[in-house]
Design an enzyme around this catalytic site. Structure first.
Site, PDB file in Angstrom:
ATOM      1  N   ARG A  83      56.441  43.148   6.753  1.00 52.44           N
ATOM      2  CA  ARG A  83      55.778  42.017   6.881  1.00 52.44           C
ATOM      3  C   ARG A  83      54.541  41.897   8.290  1.00 52.44           C
ATOM      4  NH1 ARG A  83      57.461  36.981  11.332  1.00 52.44           N
ATOM      5  NH2 ARG A  83      55.644  35.547  10.676  1.00 52.44           N
ATOM      6  N   HIS A 127      49.282  34.947  13.132  1.00 52.77           N
ATOM      7  CA  HIS A 127      50.036  34.879  13.856  1.00 52.77           C
ATOM      8  C   HIS A 127      49.607  35.446  15.820  1.00 52.77           C
ATOM      9  CE1 HIS A 127      53.849  37.364  14.576  1.00 52.77           C
ATOM     10  NE2 HIS A 127      54.166  36.451  15.983  1.00 52.77           N
ATOM     11  N   GLU A 172      54.881  30.899  13.558  1.00 55.34           N
ATOM     12  CA  GLU A 172      55.631  30.107  14.456  1.00 55.34           C
ATOM     13  C   GLU A 172      54.296  28.296  14.945  1.00 55.34           C
ATOM     14  OE1 GLU A 172      56.743  32.621  17.480  1.00 55.34           O
ATOM     15  OE2 GLU A 172      59.037  33.447  16.466  1.00 55.34           O
ATOM     16  N   ASN A 298      62.311  32.554  12.180  1.00 58.60           N
ATOM     17  CA  ASN A 298      62.212  33.196  13.011  1.00 58.60           C
ATOM     18  C   ASN A 298      63.802  33.025  14.214  1.00 58.60           C
ATOM     19  OD1 ASN A 298      60.369  34.633  11.824  1.00 58.60           O
ATOM     20  ND2 ASN A 298      58.813  34.201  13.496  1.00 58.60           N
ATOM     21  N   TYR A 300      66.341  33.437  17.321  1.00 51.50           N
ATOM     22  CA  TYR A 300      66.589  34.553  18.408  1.00 51.50           C
ATOM     23  C   TYR A 300      67.707  33.978  19.163  1.00 51.50           C
ATOM     24  CZ  TYR A 300      62.381  37.229  17.845  1.00 51.50           C
ATOM     25  OH  TYR A 300      60.781  38.269  16.559  1.00 51.50           O
ATOM     26  N   GLU A 352      62.562  36.713  10.640  1.00 53.89           N
ATOM     27  CA  GLU A 352      62.002  37.714  12.367  1.00 53.89           C
ATOM     28  C   GLU A 352      63.291  37.513  12.599  1.00 53.89           C
ATOM     29  OE1 GLU A 352      59.757  36.776  15.411  1.00 53.89           O
ATOM     30  OE2 GLU A 352      57.420  36.907  14.125  1.00 53.89           O
TER      31      GLU A 352
HETATM   32  O1  IFM Z   1      57.245  38.924  19.636  1.00 56.35           O
HETATM   33  C1  IFM Z   1      57.166  37.848  19.585  1.00 56.35           C
HETATM   34  C2  IFM Z   1      56.667  37.383  17.802  1.00 56.35           C
HETATM   35  O2  IFM Z   1      55.827  37.814  17.600  1.00 56.35           O
HETATM   36  C3  IFM Z   1      56.966  35.900  17.698  1.00 56.35           C
HETATM   37  N1  IFM Z   1      58.583  35.825  17.437  1.00 56.35           N
HETATM   38  C4  IFM Z   1      59.347  36.103  19.128  1.00 56.35           C
HETATM   39  C5  IFM Z   1      58.872  37.623  18.637  1.00 56.35           C
HETATM   40  C6  IFM Z   1      59.945  38.081  20.513  1.00 56.35           C
HETATM   41  O3  IFM Z   1      59.455  37.083  21.575  1.00 56.35           O
END
Ligand code: IFM
Length: 473
Positions: A83, A127, A172, A298, A300, A352
């Site tokens: 990606r 992006h 995002e 995405n 985290y 992500e």
């Molecule tokens: O690095 C970023 C990415 O560009 C977008 N999503 C979160 C990642 C980590 O912060």
């Protein structure tokens, strides 16, 4: 701790996509080559204090000059997909007007190079690196930018739509709207809630219009969007914290999911925004509600909402990454289940997932450089298990991609935060494959072996990408 492995070998279907991800501004460098225009991030990096280490994207991982080596690296990991994002100002420097053949040629070589190596290209159009010239005329707050984006999407689909597996419109939108236009900690550094809400509407509208235009043009790639989502938990059970959590849930999740999948903005967030709510024209909401082939998310960490004293992530007693983000894999399972329960979603992809950790290069007995990033390996393994848990409970998943293939420019944090499963020494541009990458490579290899063993037809299916590569070689 040894990295846990998914218990059932056949849980992930044969067409499940294992990948790695990057984004143009974070790795490409070659910032003014081939007539490339500037993006809002080039300008933002020049603002004193905007980037923690005062760095920029001028060289980054020098990926443009090291394309073939980086493609070999991706292939060596044995992943199904890569990606990446296209830099809009590299292919159309001013955002409108003339296209750059040199820029388009770079992405042709990237896509063909992936296909030749049996890796499926997953292309993201936006992006975050909006051409700076478009910002001068209002950027995403200006409705015209929506139409420039659709032209850009059509241009890229004409050029690469026959070879990429998927096209994501935006990565995002919450980050672009909120961090770029409300808190102003990201480019273009605007601080206005009203502007941010208009930007979010224009991003969503441009997504819907682009999807319609690409489909009308016969584009065969799967089409979708990528959202950054996390479950929002109240810090305590107090009414105030619960109300705060509900509002943040509205602004992060429902503000995007409701229009995309239900065709309307959530009433509670509209009421909260009041006069700052976006101007919406007739037909916009139906356009945003255009069907998608996939939804990327995405993930985290979770978010903990507090109406009073800010919640201290350390008080959870859990590990945190170098970003200060709590490691909370079960939040991914929770989120996936909720998305499928509350919305008529297409197959979901984790587009992500990964962590920034302190890495140290050490030297093996033979002098070879190594990075023993156990924390990152465990982070990835635990999140893959969280995906597996969601699938056991019936969630339809299409794939999982690690953020990131390699260390890169982490936006306002600069180069200090390393998310890569491949280490980059920025002075020499040496790439060193970390232990997490070895683990991921072996994990993916086992998954592939299992899918061939359990589905002999897979052997015939697998070279699909290779066949396409033959055509383009
Ligand atoms: O690095 C970023 C990415 O560009 C977008 N999503 C979160 C990642 C980590 O912060």
């Amino acid at each position: 701790m040894t990295a846990p492995l998914t218990a059932e070998p056949t849980l992930f279907p044969p067409d499940f996509v294992w990948g790695v991800a990057t984004a143009a501004f974070q790795i490409e460098g070659a910032a003014s080559e081939g007539g490339k225009g500037e993006s809002i991030w080039d300008e933002f990096c020049r603002r004193p204090g905007a980037i923690a280490d005062g760095s920029n994207g001028l060289v980054a991982c020098d990926h443009v000059h090291r394309l073939q080596g980086d493609l070999d690296l991706i292939q060596s990991l044995g992943v199904d997909a890569y990606r990446f994002s296209v830099s809009w100002p590299r292919v159309r420097p001013g955002g409108s007007g003339a296209w750059s053949e040199a820029g388009l040629d770079f992405y042709e070589r990237l896509v063909d190079g992936l296909l030749a190596r049996g890796v499926a290209p997953y292309l993201t159009l936006n992006h975050w690196d909006l051409p700076l010239e478009l910002q001068a005329s209002g950027g995403w707050a200006h409705r015209d930018t929506v139409h420039r984006f659709v032209e850009y999407a059509q241009g890229m689909a004409r050029r690469l739509g026959d070879r990429v597996r998927a096209i994501t419109t935006h990565n995002e939108p919450w980050v672009m709207a909120m961090l770029g236009h409300e808190t102003g900690i990201f480019a273009p550094g605007i601080k206005s809630r009203a502007v941010a809400s208009q930007v979010s509407h224009h991003l969503l509208l441009s997504h819907g219009l682009a999807l319609q235009a690409l489909r009308a043009g016969g584009c065969k790639a799967d089409l979708g969007i990528v959202l950054n989502l996390s479950p929002i938990h109240p810090a305590t059970n107090s009414a105030a914290d619960r109300a705060q959590a509900r509002l943040e849930d509205g602004r992060l999740i429902r503000w995007y999911m409701d229009p995309l999948f239900k065709g309307s903005y959530p009433d509670d967030v509209l009421a909260f925004l009041g006069a700052d709510a976006p101007r919406v024209e007739a037909g916009d909401m139906q356009t945003i509600h255009t069907s998608m082939d996939f939804l990327g998310l995405n993930y985290y960490s979770r978010t903990v909402a507090s109406a009073g004293t800010p919640w201290d992530v350390h008080s959870s007693g859990r590990a945190v990454t170098e970003m200060g983000w709590e490691v909370y894999p079960e939040g991914l399972t929770e989120l996936l289940l909720r998305l499928q329960r509350d919305y008529a979603v297409p197959p979901l992809f984790v587009t992500e997932n990964g962590g920034a950790f302190k890495d140290q290069i050490v030297h093996g007995a033979d002098g070879s450089p190594q990075v023993h990033d156990i924390d990152r390996r465990d982070y990835i393994a635990r999140h893959i298990d969280a995906v597996a848990d969601a699938m056991r409970q019936g969630v339809r998943m299409g794939g999982y991609m690690v953020w990131s293939l390699m260390d890169n420019f982490e936006w306002a944090s600069g180069y200090a935060k390393r998310f890569g499963i491949v280490h980059v020494d920025y002075a020499s541009q040496t790439r060193t494959v970390k232990d997490s990458a070895h683990w991921y490579r072996d994990f993916v290899a086992r998954q592939k072996a299992v899918r061939v063993a359990h589905n002999p037809q897979q052997q015939a299916m697998a070279p699909d990408w290779a066949k396409q590569a033959e055509v383009t070689r």
